[in-house]
Design an enzyme around this catalytic site. Structure first.
Site, PDB file in Angstrom:
ATOM      1  NE  ARG A  80      -2.390  -1.222   3.542  1.00  0.00           N
ATOM      2  CZ  ARG A  80      -1.838  -0.417   4.433  1.00  0.00           C
ATOM      3  NH1 ARG A  80      -1.883   0.900   4.279  1.00  0.00           N
ATOM      4  NH2 ARG A  80      -1.239  -0.900   5.503  1.00  0.00           N
ATOM      5  CE1 TYR A 208       1.516  -7.341  -3.951  1.00  0.00           C
ATOM      6  CE2 TYR A 208       0.876  -6.085  -2.018  1.00  0.00           C
ATOM      7  CZ  TYR A 208       1.418  -7.226  -2.580  1.00  0.00           C
ATOM      8  OH  TYR A 208       1.850  -8.246  -1.787  1.00  0.00           O
ATOM      9  CE  LYS A 217      -7.121  -3.571   5.290  1.00  0.00           C
ATOM     10  NZ  LYS A 217      -5.823  -4.104   5.274  1.00  0.00           N
ATOM     11  CG  HIS A 237      -7.105  -2.929  10.078  1.00  0.00           C
ATOM     12  ND1 HIS A 237      -5.786  -2.525  10.212  1.00  0.00           N
ATOM     13  CD2 HIS A 237      -7.092  -3.942   9.193  1.00  0.00           C
ATOM     14  CE1 HIS A 237      -5.025  -3.278   9.436  1.00  0.00           C
ATOM     15  NE2 HIS A 237      -5.779  -4.140   8.812  1.00  0.00           N
ATOM     16  CB  SER A 259      -0.744  -3.491   7.955  1.00  0.00           C
ATOM     17  OG  SER A 259      -1.887  -2.741   7.641  1.00  0.00           O
ATOM     18  CB  CYS A 261       0.635  -6.113  14.010  1.00  0.00           C
ATOM     19  SG  CYS A 261       1.842  -4.852  13.584  1.00  0.00           S
ATOM     20  CG  ASP A 286      -7.481  -7.140   6.894  1.00  0.00           C
ATOM     21  OD1 ASP A 286      -6.495  -6.952   7.644  1.00  0.00           O
ATOM     22  OD2 ASP A 286      -7.720  -6.408   5.917  1.00  0.00           O
ATOM     23  NE  ARG A 375      -0.058  -8.732   2.549  1.00  0.00           N
ATOM     24  CZ  ARG A 375      -0.604  -8.320   3.696  1.00  0.00           C
ATOM     25  NH1 ARG A 375      -1.699  -8.877   4.159  1.00  0.00           N
ATOM     26  NH2 ARG A 375      -0.034  -7.359   4.390  1.00  0.00           N
TER      27      ARG A 375
END
Ligand code: GTP
Ligand code: SPV
Ligand code: MN
Length: 590
Positions: A80, A208, A217, A237, A259, A261, A286, A375
């Site tokens: 991002r 991406y 998001k 989130h 993100s 974590c 998420d 990912r």
């Protein structure tokens, strides 16, 4: 029986509102063809085959990784881009100091320029999607227009995409518009623009993840959080996980970590052998949409239907379920490949890389073989722990909300807030080391309130007030906690083993929520004493446990000072209640 007439209508005739918008975008971007996505398996098979042929997708070893593919993104397009992400509200103050802002007219003009003719020679895909279960009143709809078939494949897994979604849009008439083009993948011609007042997203120049899969998001957090504020709910989130204790009671926990974590890992947690009788169910990994229910509790749905998860670190010891889940029907992005064409990543503990994420022969001098933000995209249905209640239309009731960050120091393993208002302060005070999920320096501590710094679609001051208001409406609110799995000693060693062992901390929280577990009161909240945690069978030195549960008064006084400075930028919009809560912590610290 005769087929219902609407079932055979071409997609382009289901919703005039969508068709009109597609027509205007076609006019602007001038694609060679327009493809309306049905969302059928055969359509996805065809698109996949087409990408294999063009070389954009690499089929991985069919015997060991059946129906798995690898996509390599442009090396300049691997995460991002927060500095290129904007919230374009009419008034700058409504976006807040937490967002980049541009005047809507200026942003629209800039994007029009970029989109002009950008799909020449390409196919424009129309992707109608539903965020949330198709039959849920809490679900929301969107249409993404994109010129990337890779994005279509991802949206197929991550959302309920295709004809049923478009039928719902036609019936209800309300949807978020998302226009996306990969453009030239030039970071100097890249913008992710949000117009929450117009329910519009425009994204150019990246293919991406969160930049391009606009349901995630952009819609489910930035636009949805803006809508949720006016409608009385929360878009967060957060993972959602169900925990069944040995007595057979299941409680649901939602947890907000920044993100990379630990959300996916906590959502798919595997109980340690020394905690028999526990079972864990994933609802989401998420994003959570949280609604006050008629019973005064908070209810959560996961708007997504798949996982776009961090690959590195996944192995049978850290997370057996995730490891098994991504061995079939998975789309990998930016991992390395072994000599026998299996995907490879750092932390896998087997095999060795032959080719790195950029397709070069592997050379350790070039850095990690798999990109740290590589990912997997995989359907939630592949998850052996997928909750049978994950698609309940009303969601699942939340007993505890957990905030957390990645902190080497200061933040203890776990603490509980005094009440909801104090918990809002605890969430707002989250700080965390930056990760590879966004471009920029990694490992720098920054403020990331509620793990929403990159994702809140409006002014954080208004957002904290909204959190306070939601709490006031709940007669039976979840209990609020803070955790840190990432404490280290001076040598950089993790003090806490993490992963499955995190269940010990969750178990304490649920016992607290039920009013059963013990704790000690401190200035920052309630902490378990070592004897309050189930540590049976855990291989952690008593001194480490002590350190994990220590509140360093001096470090906390300076933490509070830093946080107060950070809050000052929100000026008079800052809720007085939040400042009062901070004053309270400072007073108690002495
Ligand atoms: P996003 O998808 O970016 O939102 O990330 P996420 O919050 O879902 O993070 P994820 O679970 O994918 O974990 C990110 C990284 O942290 C991975 O490399 C994990 O192996 C690692 N990790 C996750 N949980 C733990 C933990 O409890 N302890 C330690 N030390 N590392 C962890
Ligand atoms: C995150 O960065 O928090 C992610 C990955 O979940 S992305 O979809 O790229 O936003
Ligand atoms: Mn995330």
């Amino acid at each position: 029986m005769a087929t219902a007439p609407h079932a055979i209508l071409p997609l382009s005739r289901l919703s005039p509102a969508v068709a009109d918008w597609v027509e205007s975008v076609r006019h602007l971007t001038q694609p060679a063809a327009v493809h309306w996505c049905e969302g059928s398996e055969s359509e996805i098979r065809q698109l996949t085959a087409q990408l294999e042929q063009s070389g954009e997708l690499l089929r991985l070893d069919e015997k060991t990784f059946p129906n798995c593919h690898l996509a390599r993104s442009n090396p300049q397009d691997v995460a991002r881009v927060e500095h290129l992400t904007f919230v374009c509200t009419r008034n700058k103050e409504d976006a807040g100091p937490n967002n980049n802002w541009m005047a809507p007219a200026e942003a629209r003009a800039k994007m029009r320029n970029l989109f002009q003719g950008c799909m020449k020679g390409r196919t424009l895909y129309v992707v109608p999607y539903c965020m949330g279960p198709l039959n849920s009143p809490l679900s929301r709809y969107g249409v993404e227009i994109t010129d990337s078939a890779y994005v279509v494949l991802n949206m197929y897994t991550m959302t309920r995409m295709g004809r049923p979604a478009l039928e719902l849009i036609a019936r209800t008439g309300r949807f978020v518009k998302g226009l996306h083009s990969t453009g030239e993948l030039d970071p100097n011609r890249r913008f992710i623009m949000h117009f929450p007042e117009e329910l519009l997203i425009e994204s150019y120049g990246s293919g991406y993840g969160g930049n391009a899969l606009l349901g995630k998001k952009c819609h489910a957090l930035r636009i949805a959080s803006f809508q949720a504020r006016t409608e009385g709910w929360l878009a967060e989130h957060m993972l959602i996980v169900g925990l069944r204790n040995p007595r057979g009671e299941t409680h649901y926990v939602a947890a907000a970590f920044p993100s990379a974590c630990g959300k996916t890992n906590l959502a798919m947690l595997i109980p340690p052998d020394s905690m028999p009788g526990w079972k864990v169910f994933t609802v989401g990994d998420d994003i959570a949409w949280l609604h006050p229910g008629p019973d005064g509790r908070l209810w959560a749905i996961n708007p997504e239907s798949g996982y776009f998860g961090v690959v590195p670190g996944t192995n049978p010891e850290t997370n057996r379920n995730a490891y098994d889940m991504i061995r079939h029907d998975t789309l990998f992005t930016n991992v390395a490949v072994t000599a026998d064409n299996q995907p490879w990543w750092e932390g896998l503990k087997e095999g060795k890389p032959a080719t790195d994420w950029q397709g070069r022969p592997y050379d350790p001098a070039n850095g990690p073989a798999a990109h740290p933000n590589s990912r997997f995209t995989v359907s939630a249905k592949n998850n052996p722990g997928y909750s049978p209640h994950a698609e309940d239309p009303q969601g699942v009731p939340i007993s505890a909300i957990v905030f957390g960050g990645r902190r080497r120091t200061v933040a203890p393993l776990v603490y509980q807030s005094r009440d909801w208002a104090h918990g809002v302060l605890v969430g707002a005070s989250v700080a965390s080391e930056t990760t590879a999920a966004a471009t920029g320096q990694v490992g720098v501590v920054r403020r990331d309130p509620m793990a929403m710094q990159p994702f809140c679609g409006y002014n954080f001051a208004d957002y904290w007030q909204h959190w306070l208001d939601i709490g006031a409406k709940l007669s039976n609110p979840p209990k609020l906690f803070h955790v840190n799995w990432f404490r280290r000693d001076e040598q950089g060693r993790f003090l806490w083993p993490g992963y499955g062992e995190n269940l010990r901390v969750l178990a304490w929280m649920l016992e607290r929520a039920a009013g059963r577990a013990g704790a000690t009161q401190t200035a920052i909240g309630s902490l378990p004493r070592p004897e309050d945690l189930n540590l049976a069978g855990l291989n952690v030195a008593a001194a480490d446990v002590q350190e994990l549960l220590r509140v360093d008064q001096a470090a906390w006084r300076s933490e509070v000072g830093e946080f107060r400075k950070y809050l000052a930028q929100y000026g008079s919009r800052l809720p007085a209640k939040l400042t009062e809560q901070l004053d309270g912590v400072e007073r108690r610290l002495g």
